[in-house]
Design a protein around this motif. Structure first.
Motif, PDB file in Angstrom:
ATOM      1  N   GLY A 130      23.467  35.590 -22.579  1.00 15.47           N
ATOM      2  CA  GLY A 130      23.716  34.443 -22.047  1.00 15.47           C
ATOM      3  C   GLY A 130      23.418  33.278 -22.518  1.00 15.47           C
ATOM      4  N   GLN A 131      22.786  33.154 -23.620  1.00 18.98           N
ATOM      5  CA  GLN A 131      22.244  32.030 -24.500  1.00 18.98           C
ATOM      6  C   GLN A 131      23.461  31.538 -25.557  1.00 18.98           C
ATOM      7  N   GLY A 132      23.609  30.068 -25.587  1.00 19.29           N
ATOM      8  CA  GLY A 132      24.627  29.760 -26.621  1.00 19.29           C
ATOM      9  C   GLY A 132      23.670  29.348 -27.761  1.00 19.29           C
ATOM     10  N   TYR A 133      24.247  29.271 -29.058  1.00 17.73           N
ATOM     11  CA  TYR A 133      23.470  28.957 -30.298  1.00 17.73           C
ATOM     12  C   TYR A 133      24.378  27.772 -30.950  1.00 17.73           C
ATOM     13  N   LEU A 134      23.662  26.709 -31.144  1.00 15.73           N
ATOM     14  CA  LEU A 134      24.366  25.550 -31.736  1.00 15.73           C
ATOM     15  C   LEU A 134      23.496  25.222 -33.075  1.00 15.73           C
ATOM     16  N   ARG A 135      23.994  25.164 -34.170  1.00 12.51           N
ATOM     17  CA  ARG A 135      23.370  24.921 -35.366  1.00 12.51           C
ATOM     18  C   ARG A 135      24.140  23.623 -35.915  1.00 12.51           C
ATOM     19  N   ILE A 136      23.240  22.513 -36.146  1.00 10.00           N
ATOM     20  CA  ILE A 136      23.633  21.429 -36.692  1.00 10.00           C
ATOM     21  C   ILE A 136      23.147  21.182 -37.991  1.00 10.00           C
ATOM     22  N   SER A 137      23.458  21.145 -39.159  1.00  8.69           N
ATOM     23  CA  SER A 137      22.851  21.141 -40.383  1.00  8.69           C
ATOM     24  C   SER A 137      22.626  19.566 -40.961  1.00  8.69           C
ATOM     25  N   GLY A 138      23.287  18.697 -40.084  1.00 12.17           N
ATOM     26  CA  GLY A 138      23.035  17.056 -40.475  1.00 12.17           C
ATOM     27  C   GLY A 138      23.907  16.399 -39.403  1.00 12.17           C
ATOM     28  N   SER A 139      23.245  15.121 -39.464  1.00 16.43           N
ATOM     29  CA  SER A 139      24.135  14.138 -38.525  1.00 16.43           C
ATOM     30  C   SER A 139      24.998  13.097 -39.451  1.00 16.43           C
ATOM     31  N   GLY A 140      26.134  13.971 -39.987  1.00 21.23           N
ATOM     32  CA  GLY A 140      26.979  13.324 -40.763  1.00 21.23           C
ATOM     33  C   GLY A 140      27.625  14.145 -41.936  1.00 21.23           C
ATOM     34  N   GLY A 141      28.762  13.738 -42.447  1.00 24.75           N
ATOM     35  CA  GLY A 141      29.308  14.592 -43.303  1.00 24.75           C
ATOM     36  C   GLY A 141      30.445  15.706 -42.833  1.00 24.75           C
ATOM     37  N   TYR A 142      30.577  15.127 -41.356  1.00 23.97           N
ATOM     38  CA  TYR A 142      31.471  16.094 -40.686  1.00 23.97           C
ATOM     39  C   TYR A 142      33.146  16.116 -41.158  1.00 23.97           C
ATOM     40  N   VAL A 143      33.568  15.061 -41.898  1.00 26.39           N
ATOM     41  CA  VAL A 143      34.811  14.837 -42.272  1.00 26.39           C
ATOM     42  C   VAL A 143      35.008  15.313 -43.671  1.00 26.39           C
ATOM     43  N   GLY A 144      33.935  15.148 -44.520  1.00 26.60           N
ATOM     44  CA  GLY A 144      34.139  15.075 -46.150  1.00 26.60           C
ATOM     45  C   GLY A 144      34.568  14.321 -46.779  1.00 26.60           C
ATOM     46  N   GLY A 145      34.014  14.093 -48.050  1.00 25.74           N
ATOM     47  CA  GLY A 145      34.718  12.683 -48.594  1.00 25.74           C
ATOM     48  C   GLY A 145      34.022  11.566 -48.126  1.00 25.74           C
ATOM     49  N   LYS A 146      34.784  10.477 -48.547  1.00 32.08           N
ATOM     50  CA  LYS A 146      34.138   9.117 -47.958  1.00 32.08           C
ATOM     51  C   LYS A 146      34.922   8.811 -46.884  1.00 32.08           C
ATOM     52  N   ALA A 147      34.291   9.063 -45.430  1.00 28.37           N
ATOM     53  CA  ALA A 147      34.776   8.771 -44.104  1.00 28.37           C
ATOM     54  C   ALA A 147      34.177   7.736 -43.530  1.00 28.37           C
ATOM     55  N   SER A 148      35.028   7.209 -42.696  1.00 29.03           N
ATOM     56  CA  SER A 148      34.107   5.978 -41.909  1.00 29.03           C
ATOM     57  C   SER A 148      33.322   6.623 -40.920  1.00 29.03           C
ATOM     58  N   TYR A 149      32.460   5.767 -40.255  1.00 31.69           N
ATOM     59  CA  TYR A 149      31.664   6.064 -38.919  1.00 31.69           C
ATOM     60  C   TYR A 149      32.486   6.718 -38.018  1.00 31.69           C
ATOM     61  N   ALA A 150      33.496   6.026 -37.884  1.00 29.23           N
ATOM     62  CA  ALA A 150      34.366   6.230 -36.623  1.00 29.23           C
ATOM     63  C   ALA A 150      34.900   7.600 -36.718  1.00 29.23           C
ATOM     64  N   ALA A 151      35.482   7.889 -37.957  1.00 31.80           N
ATOM     65  CA  ALA A 151      36.164   9.360 -38.089  1.00 31.80           C
ATOM     66  C   ALA A 151      34.932  10.259 -38.230  1.00 31.80           C
TER      67      ALA A 151
END
Length: 183
Positions: free
Chosen positions: A76-97
Motif C-alpha cells: 500500500g505504499q506509493g513510490y515517487l522518484r524525482i531526478s531533478g527539479s527541472g528539465g521536465y519539458v526538455g529543450g529550452k523551456a520557460s519556468y512556466a512551462a
C-alpha cells in the motif's frame, strides 16, 4: 568572473539577444572534480532502481520527460522518484512551462485516484541533479497542508575569502493548489 567561486549555482547569463524570452548564453564554473548528473547517469540509475527496487511494483508510470516516476509498491505504499527539479519539458523551456508539466505529473500522482488507497509515500531523490529552488519548494508545497520554513540560504560573496557569506535568506514552503499528499 565566476570561475574563482567554483559554484555551479553562480552564473552570468546574457539577456535575450534573439527575442525568444530566454537567456542565450550562460557562463558558470563548478568545483574542480565535480561530476554533475546527466541524462545518461539518470537513465542508468532509473534502470537499476526499476530492476532492483521496483520489480514487484505495479502501475509504473513516467512523467515530465522521464524525470518523475511513480509506482504502487506492495503493502500500500506509493513510490515517487524525482531526478531533478527541472528539465521536465526538455529543450529550452520557460519556468512556466516547466511548472505546468510538473503540476500535470503531481496532479496525477497525488490525485484522489492514486492516493485513496495509499498508506504512505516513498520519495526517492537519489542522484537528483538539483535545479530550481522554486520547483523544489513547489513540490514540497504539494506534500503539506501547513506552511513552514524549509531552509535558510546563504551565498558566498567574496572569492578571496570562502568564509564570507551573505545573511541567511529564509525560504518557506506554502501549501500549493491542486491535489496534495500530506501526513
Amino acid at each position: 568572473m565566476v570561475e574563482p567561486l567554483h559554484d555551479a549555482h553562480v552564473a552570468v547569463r546574457d539577456l535575450d539577444g534573439d527575442g525568444d524570452g530566454e537567456p542565450d548564453r550562460s557562463f558558470a564554473q563548478v568545483r574542480p572534480g565535480t561530476v554533475q548528473p546527466d541524462g545518461n547517469l539518470d537513465a542508468r540509475v532509473k534502470k537499476f532502481v526499476v530492476e532492483r527496487d521496483l520489480k514487484d511494483a505495479r502501475n509504473l508510470r513516467d512523467f515530465a520527460a522521464g524525470r518523475i516516476t511513480y509506482a504502487d509498491l506492495p503493502g500500500g505504499q506509493g513510490y515517487l522518484r524525482i531526478s531533478g527539479s527541472g528539465g521536465y519539458v526538455g529543450g529550452k523551456a520557460s519556468y512556466a512551462a516547466e511548472l505546468a508539466e510538473l503540476d500535470r505529473a503531481l496532479d496525477t500522482v497525488l490525485g484522489q485516484e492514486c492516493t485513496r488507497h495509499l498508506k504512505g509515500l516513498v520519495i526517492d531523490l537519489r542522484i537528483n541533479g538539483g535545479g530550481s529552488d522554486a520547483m523544489g519548494l513547489h513540490i514540497a508545497g504539494r506534500l503539506t497542508d501547513t506552511p513552514y520554513l524549509a531552509y535558510s540560504k546563504r551565498a558566498r560573496n567574496d572569492p578571496a575569502d570562502p568564509t564570507r557569506h551573505t545573511r541567511p535568506q529564509p525560504l518557506y514552503v506554502t501549501p500549493a493548489q491542486g491535489p496534495r499528499r500530506s501526513p
